[in-house]
Design a protein around this motif. Sequence first.
Motif, PDB file in Angstrom:
ATOM      1  N   SER A   7     -18.079  12.063 -21.571  1.00  0.00           N
ATOM      2  CA  SER A   7     -19.226  11.432 -22.228  1.00  0.00           C
ATOM      3  C   SER A   7     -20.508  11.869 -21.532  1.00  0.00           C
ATOM      4  CB  SER A   7     -19.087   9.908 -22.182  1.00  0.00           C
ATOM      5  OG  SER A   7     -18.963   9.465 -20.841  1.00  0.00           O
ATOM      6  N   TYR A   8     -21.563  12.091 -22.305  1.00  0.00           N
ATOM      7  CA  TYR A   8     -22.827  12.578 -21.748  1.00  0.00           C
ATOM      8  C   TYR A   8     -23.395  11.554 -20.782  1.00  0.00           C
ATOM      9  CZ  TYR A   8     -27.644  14.271 -21.537  1.00  0.00           C
ATOM     10  OH  TYR A   8     -28.870  14.722 -21.102  1.00  0.00           O
ATOM     11  N   ASP A   9     -23.662  12.007 -19.549  1.00  0.00           N
ATOM     12  CA  ASP A   9     -24.141  11.084 -18.522  1.00  0.00           C
ATOM     13  C   ASP A   9     -25.641  11.178 -18.289  1.00  0.00           C
ATOM     14  OD1 ASP A   9     -24.371  13.512 -17.268  1.00  0.00           O
ATOM     15  OD2 ASP A   9     -22.941  13.078 -15.650  1.00  0.00           O
ATOM     16  N   GLY A  10     -26.323  12.049 -19.040  1.00  0.00           N
ATOM     17  CA  GLY A  10     -27.774  12.174 -18.909  1.00  0.00           C
ATOM     18  C   GLY A  10     -28.226  12.976 -17.713  1.00  0.00           C
ATOM     19  N   ASN A  11     -27.275  13.506 -16.925  1.00  0.00           N
ATOM     20  CA  ASN A  11     -27.645  14.202 -15.689  1.00  0.00           C
ATOM     21  C   ASN A  11     -27.628  15.717 -15.814  1.00  0.00           C
ATOM     22  OD1 ASN A  11     -27.944  11.779 -14.246  1.00  0.00           O
ATOM     23  ND2 ASN A  11     -25.736  11.690 -13.830  1.00  0.00           N
ATOM     24  N   ILE A  12     -27.269  16.233 -16.963  1.00  0.00           N
ATOM     25  CA  ILE A  12     -27.159  17.678 -17.103  1.00  0.00           C
ATOM     26  C   ILE A  12     -28.006  18.141 -18.283  1.00  0.00           C
ATOM     27  CG2 ILE A  12     -25.067  17.599 -18.547  1.00  0.00           C
ATOM     28  CD1 ILE A  12     -24.107  20.018 -16.773  1.00  0.00           C
ATOM     29  N   SER A  13     -28.713  19.227 -18.097  1.00  0.00           N
ATOM     30  CA  SER A  13     -29.739  19.648 -19.058  1.00  0.00           C
ATOM     31  C   SER A  13     -29.175  20.148 -20.377  1.00  0.00           C
ATOM     32  CB  SER A  13     -30.606  20.747 -18.423  1.00  0.00           C
ATOM     33  OG  SER A  13     -29.819  21.886 -18.095  1.00  0.00           O
ATOM     34  N   TYR A  14     -27.876  20.443 -20.441  1.00  0.00           N
ATOM     35  CA  TYR A  14     -27.293  20.997 -21.664  1.00  0.00           C
ATOM     36  C   TYR A  14     -27.092  19.941 -22.738  1.00  0.00           C
ATOM     37  CZ  TYR A  14     -26.528  24.877 -18.504  1.00  0.00           C
ATOM     38  OH  TYR A  14     -26.729  25.883 -17.584  1.00  0.00           O
ATOM     39  N   GLY A  15     -27.219  18.665 -22.375  1.00  0.00           N
ATOM     40  CA  GLY A  15     -27.190  17.598 -23.363  1.00  0.00           C
ATOM     41  C   GLY A  15     -25.819  17.102 -23.752  1.00  0.00           C
ATOM     42  N   TYR A  16     -24.785  17.533 -23.032  1.00  0.00           N
ATOM     43  CA  TYR A  16     -23.444  17.021 -23.324  1.00  0.00           C
ATOM     44  C   TYR A  16     -22.580  17.150 -22.071  1.00  0.00           C
ATOM     45  CZ  TYR A  16     -22.153  21.996 -24.037  1.00  0.00           C
ATOM     46  OH  TYR A  16     -21.949  23.349 -23.899  1.00  0.00           O
ATOM     47  N   GLY A  17     -21.567  16.309 -21.977  1.00  0.00           N
ATOM     48  CA  GLY A  17     -20.638  16.364 -20.872  1.00  0.00           C
ATOM     49  C   GLY A  17     -21.103  15.611 -19.634  1.00  0.00           C
ATOM     50  N   THR A  18     -20.270  15.659 -18.604  1.00  0.00           N
ATOM     51  CA  THR A  18     -20.505  14.935 -17.366  1.00  0.00           C
ATOM     52  C   THR A  18     -20.428  15.893 -16.183  1.00  0.00           C
ATOM     53  OG1 THR A  18     -19.505  12.934 -18.277  1.00  0.00           O
ATOM     54  CG2 THR A  18     -19.687  13.064 -15.877  1.00  0.00           C
ATOM     55  N   GLU A  19     -21.429  15.862 -15.324  1.00  0.00           N
ATOM     56  CA  GLU A  19     -21.419  16.675 -14.110  1.00  0.00           C
ATOM     57  C   GLU A  19     -21.102  15.778 -12.914  1.00  0.00           C
ATOM     58  OE1 GLU A  19     -24.156  19.963 -11.747  1.00  0.00           O
ATOM     59  OE2 GLU A  19     -25.113  18.174 -12.587  1.00  0.00           O
ATOM     60  N   THR A  20     -20.246  16.285 -12.041  1.00  0.00           N
ATOM     61  CA  THR A  20     -19.903  15.576 -10.809  1.00  0.00           C
ATOM     62  C   THR A  20     -20.053  16.535  -9.644  1.00  0.00           C
ATOM     63  OG1 THR A  20     -18.242  14.301 -12.044  1.00  0.00           O
ATOM     64  CG2 THR A  20     -18.160  14.187  -9.642  1.00  0.00           C
ATOM     65  N   ARG A  21     -20.751  16.088  -8.616  1.00  0.00           N
ATOM     66  CA  ARG A  21     -20.933  16.895  -7.415  1.00  0.00           C
ATOM     67  C   ARG A  21     -20.460  16.122  -6.191  1.00  0.00           C
ATOM     68  NH1 ARG A  21     -26.197  20.834  -7.411  1.00  0.00           N
ATOM     69  NH2 ARG A  21     -26.146  21.479  -9.599  1.00  0.00           N
ATOM     70  N   GLY A  22     -20.008  16.881  -5.185  1.00  0.00           N
ATOM     71  CA  GLY A  22     -19.547  16.260  -3.955  1.00  0.00           C
ATOM     72  C   GLY A  22     -18.053  16.013  -3.992  1.00  0.00           C
ATOM     73  N   ALA A  23     -17.365  16.396  -2.918  1.00  0.00           N
ATOM     74  CA  ALA A  23     -15.904  16.341  -2.886  1.00  0.00           C
ATOM     75  C   ALA A  23     -15.363  14.938  -3.118  1.00  0.00           C
ATOM     76  CB  ALA A  23     -15.403  16.897  -1.552  1.00  0.00           C
ATOM     77  N   SER A  24     -15.985  13.931  -2.518  1.00  0.00           N
ATOM     78  CA  SER A  24     -15.445  12.570  -2.632  1.00  0.00           C
ATOM     79  C   SER A  24     -15.521  12.063  -4.066  1.00  0.00           C
ATOM     80  CB  SER A  24     -16.193  11.621  -1.689  1.00  0.00           C
ATOM     81  OG  SER A  24     -17.582  11.580  -2.009  1.00  0.00           O
ATOM     82  N   ASP A  25     -16.652  12.316  -4.746  1.00  0.00           N
ATOM     83  CA  ASP A  25     -16.771  11.877  -6.135  1.00  0.00           C
ATOM     84  C   ASP A  25     -15.828  12.650  -7.054  1.00  0.00           C
ATOM     85  OD1 ASP A  25     -18.656  10.000  -5.484  1.00  0.00           O
ATOM     86  OD2 ASP A  25     -20.373  11.237  -6.021  1.00  0.00           O
ATOM     87  N   ILE A  26     -15.648  13.934  -6.758  1.00  0.00           N
ATOM     88  CA  ILE A  26     -14.751  14.750  -7.573  1.00  0.00           C
ATOM     89  C   ILE A  26     -13.304  14.280  -7.406  1.00  0.00           C
ATOM     90  CG2 ILE A  26     -13.774  17.077  -7.804  1.00  0.00           C
ATOM     91  CD1 ILE A  26     -16.631  18.118  -7.154  1.00  0.00           C
ATOM     92  N   ILE A  27     -12.911  14.009  -6.175  1.00  0.00           N
ATOM     93  CA  ILE A  27     -11.549  13.515  -5.931  1.00  0.00           C
ATOM     94  C   ILE A  27     -11.327  12.169  -6.619  1.00  0.00           C
ATOM     95  CG2 ILE A  27     -10.075  12.519  -4.137  1.00  0.00           C
ATOM     96  CD1 ILE A  27      -9.821  15.477  -4.274  1.00  0.00           C
ATOM     97  N   SER A  28     -12.356  11.340  -6.638  1.00  0.00           N
ATOM     98  CA  SER A  28     -12.203  10.023  -7.269  1.00  0.00           C
ATOM     99  C   SER A  28     -11.994  10.146  -8.771  1.00  0.00           C
ATOM    100  CB  SER A  28     -13.424   9.145  -6.975  1.00  0.00           C
ATOM    101  OG  SER A  28     -14.583   9.644  -7.617  1.00  0.00           O
ATOM    102  N   ARG A  29     -12.495  11.218  -9.390  1.00  0.00           N
ATOM    103  CA  ARG A  29     -12.281  11.445 -10.830  1.00  0.00           C
ATOM    104  C   ARG A  29     -10.882  11.988 -11.111  1.00  0.00           C
ATOM    105  NH1 ARG A  29     -16.081  10.957 -14.585  1.00  0.00           N
ATOM    106  NH2 ARG A  29     -18.237  10.585 -13.923  1.00  0.00           N
ATOM    107  N   LYS A  30     -10.274  12.632 -10.128  1.00  0.00           N
ATOM    108  CA  LYS A  30      -8.886  13.100 -10.153  1.00  0.00           C
ATOM    109  C   LYS A  30      -8.634  14.302 -11.067  1.00  0.00           C
ATOM    110  CE  LYS A  30      -6.931   8.607  -8.923  1.00  0.00           C
ATOM    111  NZ  LYS A  30      -5.956   7.548  -9.306  1.00  0.00           N
TER     112      LYS A  30
END
Length: 553
Positions: free
Chosen positions: A36-59
């Motif tokens: 779902s679009y999280d408003g953090n990426i300029s392309y206007g769709y999808g979800t961006e996640t940065r940082g190892a801990s946040d990425i691991i939490s998404r699994k």
Amino acid sequence: GVIVGVIDSGFDYTHPAFRDNNGNCRIQAVWDQNGSYDGNISYGYGTETRGASDIISRKRDASFDTHGTHVLGIAAGSYDGWEGVAPEADIVLVSTNKTEQGIVDGVDYLLKYAAEVGKPISINISLGTVLGYKDGNGTLSRMLDGLIKDKPGCLLAIANGNEGHRKAVLLPTGNNTFWEVPSYGRDNLFMQATSDSKAEVDICLKDTVEDKILFEHKFLADTLSNCKFTRIGTDDAYSSLIVTVDKNELTEDKGIEFNLSYSKKANEAWIISFYQEGGRALLTCDYGSFEKHGKKDFVSGTNSYTIASSATGHDVISVGAIVSRSSYSDLSGNVHQLGSENGQIYIKSGRGPTFDERIKPDVSAGGASVVSSLNSFASIYLLNDSVKTMKYLDANGRTYYWGAMSGTSMATPVVTGIMALWLQANPKLTESEAKRILKETAIKTQLNNGMADNSYGYGIADALAGMREVLSTTSSIAAPSYGFTMTGNVVNILGANTVTLYMPDGVVIAHANGNKILIPDTYQGMMIVKYSTAQATYFKKIVRSLKLKTSLH
């Protein structure tokens, strides 16, 4: 110091193949285009996640496939004993929505991320579009070329496709062919004709027992149109044939696309008649084939021109697959035979040439029965026991698997990983330079008299030979002499952030953070020093004689 970027789907972020020696996740950023679009990426769709801990939490990403995890493990896996080609690279992922726009946006995202962090990047695309303009002038091919062309430190490898066992027809005037649609009744056709060709295609569904025409229509390549036919056969209320006649806006080549959904009876046959005046034309399909069945004035297709249209670009590096392992054993000890010998072209590897008669693929690499990481979150039917070759139970009680898969999807990350290694030696390497090195240093023993062909391309990619070429060319790059001194076995470089010492064959002798490095007493002869400052990365040759004297070149 190098990023491996992969555009794919079915990623398992938690897999041990993507952890460093300390158990930390090596994935730096993920753009899930299906989230779902999280408003953090300029392309206007999808979800961006940065940082190892946040990425691991998404699994994982939103897909239940395992393709992306397998591809990534080949390019950059780091699990001990099952490493990929570039096991210490940083990893950035794009979980794609599998549209052409998503692929283009994914490449753009990876390039911008690499520029942001100031690191070179090797990008892998193990997917693409099979049908379409196969001369490098399709929209996707042109856009990928435009994104990657002449950009230092930005390399891209793309799969040649897995339709080499299908058939295509380069059609002269008056030919007919039987269109063999798969039993599930779905297929797509594409006819490309040069701008100087007056071409038309006649599609006929015939009852071969009663010799009766059930459906027939003629399509002119010069007449732009979009039409849909329903109830085209017998006893199929949901049958349809959608046809689009268009032109390439750049070349004015003509294209006719057919999308069929119809499960025909055993006594029915699809017959295609093709007519043209001047020029050239090519007929290809997604899932079926073209056969003559012994009929006079009919033709069968060939394996030529079965390359995916997305791999026909002029600048990107396309990769074919060879048989690198002819058999493997699963966890139960069952042996699975591929039926081909090592070194042969994998039967499904897409063949060239392009429609404008360029040799493709550019190179080939191991792509059959390749063992790599599997997505632990994938659907059960995709993690069949016959595929699994190794398992690992982590401290949290989760079981992870490695398994065998085949295709140009598996060969492409081999080349992506090789180019990542080369980028460590020369972070300014461009796509055209990498392509030249791949072609010149490729293993040519399988080629006919050493000549490139449309199965292997210019040969099988050779990582070590290419690295020697990279080092031989980059070591002559002019570097400032000020601040470069040697005292005994110590190299001191004013302003350097990192210093690496190489043997001429690319083997690392020593690496140091800071501006000093010690040459071990056991190393003599020519060596190469790579050092990075705030301004750039430089290379110098040093020659250490038997008397332990050093000199600069």
